[in-house]
Design a protein around this motif. Structure first.
Motif, PDB file in Angstrom:
ATOM      1  N   SER A 174    -124.724  28.676 -31.613  1.00  0.00           N
ATOM      2  CA  SER A 174    -125.006  27.237 -31.719  1.00  0.00           C
ATOM      3  C   SER A 174    -125.758  26.882 -33.010  1.00  0.00           C
ATOM      4  CB  SER A 174    -125.836  26.788 -30.519  1.00  0.00           C
ATOM      5  OG  SER A 174    -127.034  27.548 -30.455  1.00  0.00           O
ATOM      6  N   THR A 175    -126.157  27.889 -33.758  1.00  0.00           N
ATOM      7  CA  THR A 175    -126.886  27.632 -35.008  1.00  0.00           C
ATOM      8  C   THR A 175    -125.913  27.097 -36.054  1.00  0.00           C
ATOM      9  OG1 THR A 175    -128.298  29.515 -34.461  1.00  0.00           O
ATOM     10  CG2 THR A 175    -128.432  28.682 -36.716  1.00  0.00           C
ATOM     11  N   HIS A 176    -126.127  25.869 -36.471  1.00  0.00           N
ATOM     12  CA  HIS A 176    -125.236  25.239 -37.449  1.00  0.00           C
ATOM     13  C   HIS A 176    -126.056  24.838 -38.666  1.00  0.00           C
ATOM     14  CE1 HIS A 176    -126.765  21.196 -36.337  1.00  0.00           C
ATOM     15  NE2 HIS A 176    -127.068  21.853 -35.250  1.00  0.00           N
ATOM     16  N   ARG A 177    -125.400  24.542 -39.763  1.00  0.00           N
ATOM     17  CA  ARG A 177    -126.183  24.380 -40.988  1.00  0.00           C
ATOM     18  C   ARG A 177    -127.123  23.170 -40.939  1.00  0.00           C
ATOM     19  NH1 ARG A 177    -122.120  22.377 -45.791  1.00  0.00           N
ATOM     20  NH2 ARG A 177    -121.523  20.453 -44.764  1.00  0.00           N
ATOM     21  N   GLY A 178    -126.722  22.150 -40.187  1.00  0.00           N
ATOM     22  CA  GLY A 178    -127.560  20.956 -40.085  1.00  0.00           C
ATOM     23  C   GLY A 178    -128.936  21.250 -39.491  1.00  0.00           C
ATOM     24  N   ILE A 179    -129.015  22.293 -38.680  1.00  0.00           N
ATOM     25  CA  ILE A 179    -130.282  22.562 -38.007  1.00  0.00           C
ATOM     26  C   ILE A 179    -131.350  22.999 -39.020  1.00  0.00           C
ATOM     27  CG2 ILE A 179    -129.993  25.019 -37.344  1.00  0.00           C
ATOM     28  CD1 ILE A 179    -131.362  22.229 -35.139  1.00  0.00           C
ATOM     29  N   PHE A 180    -130.932  23.609 -40.099  1.00  0.00           N
ATOM     30  CA  PHE A 180    -131.914  24.032 -41.111  1.00  0.00           C
ATOM     31  C   PHE A 180    -132.513  22.807 -41.818  1.00  0.00           C
ATOM     32  CE2 PHE A 180    -129.213  27.727 -40.420  1.00  0.00           C
ATOM     33  CZ  PHE A 180    -130.186  28.661 -40.119  1.00  0.00           C
ATOM     34  N   LYS A 181    -131.697  21.790 -41.924  1.00  0.00           N
ATOM     35  CA  LYS A 181    -132.197  20.557 -42.522  1.00  0.00           C
ATOM     36  C   LYS A 181    -133.226  19.911 -41.581  1.00  0.00           C
ATOM     37  CE  LYS A 181    -130.403  16.566 -44.872  1.00  0.00           C
ATOM     38  NZ  LYS A 181    -129.373  15.545 -44.836  1.00  0.00           N
TER      39      LYS A 181
END
Ligand code: 5GP
Ligand code: MN
Length: 322
Positions: A174-181
């Protein structure tokens, strides 16, 4: 993330009109359940609402290092038996039964808002804010932005806990790039040492008792087919949270199933790191559910050895067909 604007508007109206609010999450609250409820609590408190938190079977020792933990208005549901609320907000629960015994409190809440990220959510609320997300904390971050509320240090810490734990420290599918933002934005609201402190408490040490449980789970471990791990813990220790991940982390294992006794129930935790394996489908065979790669189920305890054997056979059969 674009939350449904109509639902957000309705939610804001309901919160604005409510004076007393009860916050709930699923029983045995994990980091997402604990963090999303606590974050919502801080935002509502800032809005001068009267807020009670009901956590059922919270492992206090996981969270009492937090400087604000003692100040949280946490209750067992039995202490709230006589109270009435204008509004209940339920976080991280795919259906009412996930609340356990504290479900009875809902009948004394005039309105129920359900905020969740489980794909199998039953939409049990009077208002349902449902969105795919790696954690409920992620939904809350966007909700708070939409509501234009100030994010305090405490709120930010709770959102971090929710997202770090529900992404399995950024390793679940479920880790997607938006989560880092989102994390980047949230970190602006905390003190320099907060992130370090959170991850140290979450991941840097394991109690001796829990280490012994890991040994027991490994002793009872069986491997089915190519890469399916199955194990069980017959005792009720209250410390099994995350234990299934210890099994899943064994090299070569694609999915893990852990059965254990919890009070008068047997609980199953199912996890997959092989993306082709769907453990939710297997959980459904036990009337459970959850996410494709992280699911669970619960059944009444009757005859533990017999039931463990039945579960074992079902797991074996399910994956043999794959
Ligand atoms: P855990 O193994 O951490 O208890 O649960 C993992 C996930 O499985 C949860 O996030 C939740 O989505 C789901 N889950 C756990 N237990 C149950 C259950 O009894 N019923 C349903 N429907 N889902 C569950
Ligand atoms: Mn969650």
């Amino acid at each position: 993330m674009r939350l449904n604007p109509k639902i957000v508007t309705q939610l804001q109206k309901k919160i604005a009109a409510a004076r007393s609010i009860l916050l709930l999450a699923h029983e045995f609250p994990d980091g997402d359940a604990f963090g999303s409820v606590a974050a919502m609590n801080f935002v509502l408190k800032h809005m001068k609402k009267k807020v009670d938190i009901a956590y059922l079977r919270l492992d206090n020792s996981s969270w009492d290092y937090l400087y604000f933990f003692k100040g949280l208005n946490i209750h067992e549901y039995s202490e709230l038996a006589e109270k009435k609320y204008d509004l209940a907000i339920i976080l991280d629960s795919s259906n009412e039964n996930r609340l356990g015994e504290q479900k009875v409190l809902l009948s004394r809440c005039s309105f129920v808002i359900n905020i969740d990220h489980h794909p199998d959510n039953s939409e049990f609320g009077d208002l349902n804010l449902l969105h795919w997300a790696s954690a409920v904390g992620e939904i809350l971050y966007f909700l708070f932005k939409k509501m234009k509320v100030d994010i305090s240090r405490e709120t930010a810490i709770c959102l971090l806990i929710s997202i770090i734990t529900d992404t399995g420290r950024f390793k679940h599918s479920s880790t997607h790039r938006g989560i880092f933002k989102v994390i980047y934005e949230i970190l602006k609201f905390v003190e320099p040492d907060d992130y370090y402190n959170i991850v140290q408490h979450l991941y840097s040490e394991v109690s001796l008792k829990k280490s012994k449980l890991i040994r027991e789970a490994l002793n009872n471990l069986e491997i089915f087919g190519k890469n399916i791990a199955f194990s069980y813990i017959p005792e009720d220790t209250g410390l099994e949270e995350g234990l299934v991940d210890n099994i899943l982390s064994i090299k070569g294992i694609g999915a893990a199933v852990l059965a254990r006794r919890v009070g008068k129930n047997i609980k199953l935790s199912l996890r997959a790191k092989d993306k082709t394996l769907n453990v939710r489908e297997l959980a459904a065979q036990f009337n459970g559910g959850g996410h494709i790669h992280a699911s669970g189920a619960s059944m009444q305890l009757q005859d533990l050895p017999k039931q463990i054997e039945e579960i074992r056979q079902k797991v074996k059969k399910y994956f043999n067909k794959k």
